[in-house]
Motif scaffolding. Sequence first.
Motif, PDB file in Angstrom:
ATOM      1  N   SER A  43      -4.589  -3.361 -17.495  1.00 50.19           N
ATOM      2  CA  SER A  43      -4.097  -4.573 -16.839  1.00 50.19           C
ATOM      3  C   SER A  43      -2.914  -4.289 -15.928  1.00 50.19           C
ATOM      4  O   SER A  43      -2.082  -3.404 -16.214  1.00 50.19           O
ATOM      5  N   THR A  44      -2.846  -5.053 -14.871  1.00 50.67           N
ATOM      6  CA  THR A  44      -1.709  -5.021 -13.943  1.00 50.67           C
ATOM      7  C   THR A  44      -1.720  -6.336 -13.167  1.00 50.67           C
ATOM      8  O   THR A  44      -2.584  -7.195 -13.398  1.00 50.67           O
ATOM      9  N   SER A  45      -0.785  -6.510 -12.245  1.00 53.81           N
ATOM     10  CA  SER A  45      -0.787  -7.733 -11.447  1.00 53.81           C
ATOM     11  C   SER A  45      -2.014  -7.742 -10.532  1.00 53.81           C
ATOM     12  O   SER A  45      -2.570  -6.695 -10.185  1.00 53.81           O
ATOM     13  N   VAL A  46      -2.427  -8.952 -10.131  1.00 50.21           N
ATOM     14  CA  VAL A  46      -3.621  -9.067  -9.282  1.00 50.21           C
ATOM     15  C   VAL A  46      -3.395  -8.378  -7.945  1.00 50.21           C
ATOM     16  O   VAL A  46      -4.306  -7.741  -7.398  1.00 50.21           O
ATOM     17  N   GLY A  47      -2.158  -8.465  -7.408  1.00 50.70           N
ATOM     18  CA  GLY A  47      -1.850  -7.794  -6.148  1.00 50.70           C
ATOM     19  C   GLY A  47      -2.015  -6.296  -6.242  1.00 50.70           C
ATOM     20  O   GLY A  47      -2.627  -5.652  -5.381  1.00 50.70           O
ATOM     21  N   ASP A  48      -1.472  -5.700  -7.329  1.00 48.19           N
ATOM     22  CA  ASP A  48      -1.607  -4.253  -7.529  1.00 48.19           C
ATOM     23  C   ASP A  48      -3.062  -3.866  -7.794  1.00 48.19           C
ATOM     24  O   ASP A  48      -3.522  -2.791  -7.379  1.00 48.19           O
ATOM     25  N   LEU A  49      -3.765  -4.740  -8.490  1.00 46.66           N
ATOM     26  CA  LEU A  49      -5.176  -4.482  -8.778  1.00 46.66           C
ATOM     27  C   LEU A  49      -5.984  -4.382  -7.486  1.00 46.66           C
ATOM     28  O   LEU A  49      -6.760  -3.433  -7.278  1.00 46.66           O
ATOM     29  N   LEU A  50      -5.784  -5.344  -6.593  1.00 44.25           N
ATOM     30  CA  LEU A  50      -6.511  -5.338  -5.326  1.00 44.25           C
ATOM     31  C   LEU A  50      -6.106  -4.148  -4.467  1.00 44.25           C
ATOM     32  O   LEU A  50      -6.952  -3.540  -3.801  1.00 44.25           O
ATOM     33  N   THR A  51      -4.826  -3.821  -4.449  1.00 42.14           N
ATOM     34  CA  THR A  51      -4.350  -2.695  -3.653  1.00 42.14           C
ATOM     35  C   THR A  51      -5.031  -1.401  -4.087  1.00 42.14           C
ATOM     36  O   THR A  51      -5.480  -0.609  -3.250  1.00 42.14           O
ATOM     37  N   ASN A  52      -5.120  -1.170  -5.377  1.00 42.24           N
ATOM     38  CA  ASN A  52      -5.773   0.039  -5.877  1.00 42.24           C
ATOM     39  C   ASN A  52      -7.273   0.029  -5.637  1.00 42.24           C
ATOM     40  O   ASN A  52      -7.877   1.075  -5.390  1.00 42.24           O
ATOM     41  N   LEU A  53      -7.874  -1.145  -5.707  1.00 45.54           N
ATOM     42  CA  LEU A  53      -9.313  -1.249  -5.427  1.00 45.54           C
ATOM     43  C   LEU A  53      -9.593  -0.930  -3.964  1.00 45.54           C
ATOM     44  O   LEU A  53     -10.522  -0.186  -3.632  1.00 45.54           O
ATOM     45  N   ILE A  54      -8.772  -1.476  -3.048  1.00 44.28           N
ATOM     46  CA  ILE A  54      -8.961  -1.235  -1.618  1.00 44.28           C
ATOM     47  C   ILE A  54      -8.646   0.216  -1.281  1.00 44.28           C
ATOM     48  O   ILE A  54      -9.325   0.822  -0.440  1.00 44.28           O
ATOM     49  N   ARG A  55      -7.626   0.783  -1.924  1.00 47.43           N
ATOM     50  CA  ARG A  55      -7.283   2.194  -1.702  1.00 47.43           C
ATOM     51  C   ARG A  55      -8.386   3.142  -2.164  1.00 47.43           C
ATOM     52  O   ARG A  55      -8.482   4.272  -1.709  1.00 47.43           O
ATOM     53  N   GLY A  56      -9.240   2.693  -3.077  1.00 54.65           N
ATOM     54  CA  GLY A  56     -10.285   3.561  -3.613  1.00 54.65           C
ATOM     55  C   GLY A  56      -9.876   4.258  -4.882  1.00 54.65           C
ATOM     56  O   GLY A  56     -10.622   5.096  -5.396  1.00 54.65           O
ATOM     57  N   ASN A  57      -8.702   3.908  -5.406  1.00 59.78           N
ATOM     58  CA  ASN A  57      -8.275   4.487  -6.677  1.00 59.78           C
ATOM     59  C   ASN A  57      -9.101   3.919  -7.826  1.00 59.78           C
ATOM     60  O   ASN A  57      -9.476   4.628  -8.753  1.00 59.78           O
ATOM     61  N   PHE A 117       0.815  -1.215   0.000  1.00 56.39           N
ATOM     62  CA  PHE A 117       0.000   0.000   0.000  1.00 56.39           C
ATOM     63  C   PHE A 117       0.854   1.274   0.000  1.00 56.39           C
ATOM     64  O   PHE A 117       0.317   2.368   0.091  1.00 56.39           O
ATOM     65  N   HIS A 118       2.168   1.128  -0.079  1.00 52.27           N
ATOM     66  CA  HIS A 118       3.051   2.299  -0.050  1.00 52.27           C
ATOM     67  C   HIS A 118       3.733   2.544  -1.390  1.00 52.27           C
ATOM     68  O   HIS A 118       3.931   3.684  -1.793  1.00 52.27           O
ATOM     69  N   LYS A 119       4.093   1.472  -2.108  1.00 53.12           N
ATOM     70  CA  LYS A 119       4.879   1.634  -3.336  1.00 53.12           C
ATOM     71  C   LYS A 119       4.103   1.296  -4.602  1.00 53.12           C
ATOM     72  O   LYS A 119       4.594   1.518  -5.699  1.00 53.12           O
ATOM     73  N   THR A 120       2.914   0.752  -4.470  1.00 56.03           N
ATOM     74  CA  THR A 120       2.143   0.368  -5.654  1.00 56.03           C
ATOM     75  C   THR A 120       1.781   1.589  -6.492  1.00 56.03           C
ATOM     76  O   THR A 120       1.329   2.610  -5.962  1.00 56.03           O
ATOM     77  N   GLN A 121       1.969   1.464  -7.817  1.00 54.84           N
ATOM     78  CA  GLN A 121       1.629   2.559  -8.719  1.00 54.84           C
ATOM     79  C   GLN A 121       0.122   2.764  -8.763  1.00 54.84           C
ATOM     80  O   GLN A 121      -0.649   1.797  -8.825  1.00 54.84           O
ATOM     81  N   ILE A 122      -0.301   4.010  -8.714  1.00 56.41           N
ATOM     82  CA  ILE A 122      -1.733   4.319  -8.718  1.00 56.41           C
ATOM     83  C   ILE A 122      -2.361   3.936 -10.052  1.00 56.41           C
ATOM     84  O   ILE A 122      -1.834   4.249 -11.122  1.00 56.41           O
ATOM     85  N   LEU A 123      -3.490   3.250  -9.969  1.00 51.05           N
ATOM     86  CA  LEU A 123      -4.228   2.816 -11.150  1.00 51.05           C
ATOM     87  C   LEU A 123      -5.683   3.217 -10.988  1.00 51.05           C
ATOM     88  O   LEU A 123      -6.319   2.873  -9.988  1.00 51.05           O
ATOM     89  N   THR A 124      -6.213   3.952 -11.966  1.00 51.13           N
ATOM     90  CA  THR A 124      -7.604   4.417 -11.882  1.00 51.13           C
ATOM     91  C   THR A 124      -8.491   3.860 -12.989  1.00 51.13           C
ATOM     92  O   THR A 124      -9.714   3.965 -12.903  1.00 51.13           O
TER      93      THR A 124
END
Length: 827
Positions: free
Chosen positions: A183-197, A171-178
């Motif tokens: 497409s991105t990795s599933v981990g980054d996808l979930l991180t951005n979804l949980i962040r609200g991005n 949750f600190h280094k993941t690139q913001i995705l809106t």
Amino acid sequence: MKKKFQCVFEGIAKAGNPTLLNEIYTELYITEGGTGELNEEHEVRQIEAASRKADRAETSIRQEELFQLPAGRQEPIRTVMTKGVAGIGKTVLTQKFTLDWAEGKANQNIHFIFPFTFRELNVLKEENFSLVELVHHFFPETKEAGICSFEDFQIIFIFDGLDECRLPLDFHKTQILTDPRKSTSVGDLLTNLIRGNLLPSARLWITTRPAAANQIPAECVDMVTEVRGFNDPQKEEYFRKRFRDKDKIRGIISHIKRSRSLYIMCRIPVFCWITATVLEDLLKSREGGELPKSLTEMYIHFLVVQAKVKTVKYDGGAETDPHWSPESRKMMESLGKLAFEQLQKGNLIFYESDLTECGIDIRAASVYSGVFTQIFREERGLYQDKVFCFIHLSVQEFLAAFHVHLTVFTSEVNIMEEQKISWFSGLFQISPAQLYQSAVNKALQSPNGHLDLFLRFLLGLSLQTNQSLLRGLLTQTGSSSQTNQKTVQYIKEKISENLSAEKSINLFHCLNELNDGSLVEEIQQFLSSGRLSTDELSSAQWSALVFILLSSEEDLEVFDLKKYSASEEALLRLLPVIKASNKAILSGCKLSERSCASLSSVLSSQSSRLRVLDLSNNSLQDSGLKLLSDGLKSPHCILETLRLKDCSLTEISCKALGSALKFNPSHLTELDLSWNKLQDSACCHLCGFLKSSDCKLQTLRLMNCSLTKTSCEALGTALKNNPSNLTELDLSGNNNLQDSGFFHLDGFLKSPSCRLQTLRLENCGLSEKCCEVLGSALKINPTNLTELDLSHNKNLQDVGVFYLHSFFKNLGWRLQTLRSVLRSSVL
């Protein structure tokens, strides 16, 4: 579209569960704060701690109301986290939530609910998806319907089992995705979804075991809920629903209550099911034999029941046939090996590679799952590879202990010697007594209790009576009673050492598994005879007393130290009991700052339920209160009443106390600092807390504290800023307050938000002038005051009394109450 999903959701919800959806009901409770501190304690310890807490008057919430805006909240709820130990009912709740929506019973304003499990998502660890592609992958009906955008829909994503996540969630280094189509990795996808991005309009429900909750930053979670499993009435209700015979139900409930370890475990719905399965079989087939009274016995009988199922249902045999065939023995040995090796790695779910390492053919896994459905359950995602798990952590721990016992005593190879990374890496081919003693040591060295239950099972399997229950599967080792006695004696020696309460309690449970209750029986006899002399207790007997008090069926509502010994030594010995109590009366027990340090640790503990603490008439002094204040400012402190009457405190104490309470002001409702030479500066230190908008103090007692008008000036200003909570104020015995001091309270008393019901000003050096001010204030705000004490103020004189009497007479219905108070207090 919803109807199209319904049959799919019904299949997910009902497949593989040991109980039907409607058979398990556990309440959700809204908990305070964020995701909470990392809790790495073994979940049985957490269950045992929960069993000692009364069901608090906290806010329960129905699952269908999860995302509804509660009263007083302005911002909508986007993300809900639900915590709970393994087997407590988290997954069942999400399945019921989804099924109720699909069947049109709840949440009909929601267009789509997409339930995911981290078990399924883990399989996609190395792949890339967009959010739209991920939904299409798991729910192809959406793709068939041509839905490629979800921004215009009301959606709930469910992510079940965060504790099983093997995806990198950074949750600190993941690139913001809106963009939900990128497409991105599933981990980054979930991180951005949980962040609200990603898709900020969507709602998320995440479930997890407590140890993994902090993987999600607190700022990403709008509400935290907790599944606590069955409380005591719900345990009994479960068995009433399971059995029809009322006499049988009474017997079952009575039997389970007699074994505290079984009764505690029944907080877990899955364990209730295991217990009911075993007892149902035994009551149907036994001939005068005893019902299982230890965890080891219960799990042995559970395996036997499953063996019967295989024999009758799959092999076409009879219940009287031998339970263990060569095939089923080999199956259990393989499962035991898997349980042991994966438990060492901390894995509770297994993939094909894990099974292959234990010599289990993946093609045969369905046989394991189909024959022993209730021991080893196959989980399958909608369209993903198979994953496997035991129905509960305790089943895995039992089979791991079974594997150790089987291998050590029946094989030429000592697996504990072979393991490079092992709980028992230091053990070699040794005698049974040495083996069990070493196992005890290893469990005691575990800071979080991760070997507690494993140790109970290992020791329980050492009994010949238990081994005979598994004849045909487990070769009897011929362990002598002398070996068991050596083990019992060794455990008692360890109990005599300075162990934590949790470790000591587990050792008592170990003694129960070995059928030894001598220490507990000694103390119970002392208690029942009234001859308990704590001055003569050994360390082991003190631990037994703690175990008895914590294991009692009676709720620890009030703990009075004088009942046992009015001494600091007794307090330190019984600290775990205080931690589990609601109210601790420690007044007049010759306590010092040493006690305050220990009580501070209790107050700051996340598992403490202490709400009332009475330390009056102890010479704590400033140094003691400073130590206590460290606990009071902890966010985990939930203390509501603090009594420090006559504790040799000064203004130095109040500086520390005021700072602590200002830091954590929302729980305390009663504070008594009477009979301490606090002086004006001390009162000023408390005012920062009193004026806080979060301060909920209702009762403030400052009798005989050497206060003057300076104190009243600060006090009046603070209470005027926050007048709505205080209902009792006692300033008696401060004879230097005088009229000038009382005048400073005028603004508070006149405030329309003032709710003061009791005002005590005995012996405060007041004159008739204060009566005019008081009358004026009450004329403006006359509706709450019911008790007024102005006794021993010689300068009031008749004029002041008559003024008040005349004023109160005009209050009509309140006259009788106030007149009687005036007559007894002033005339």
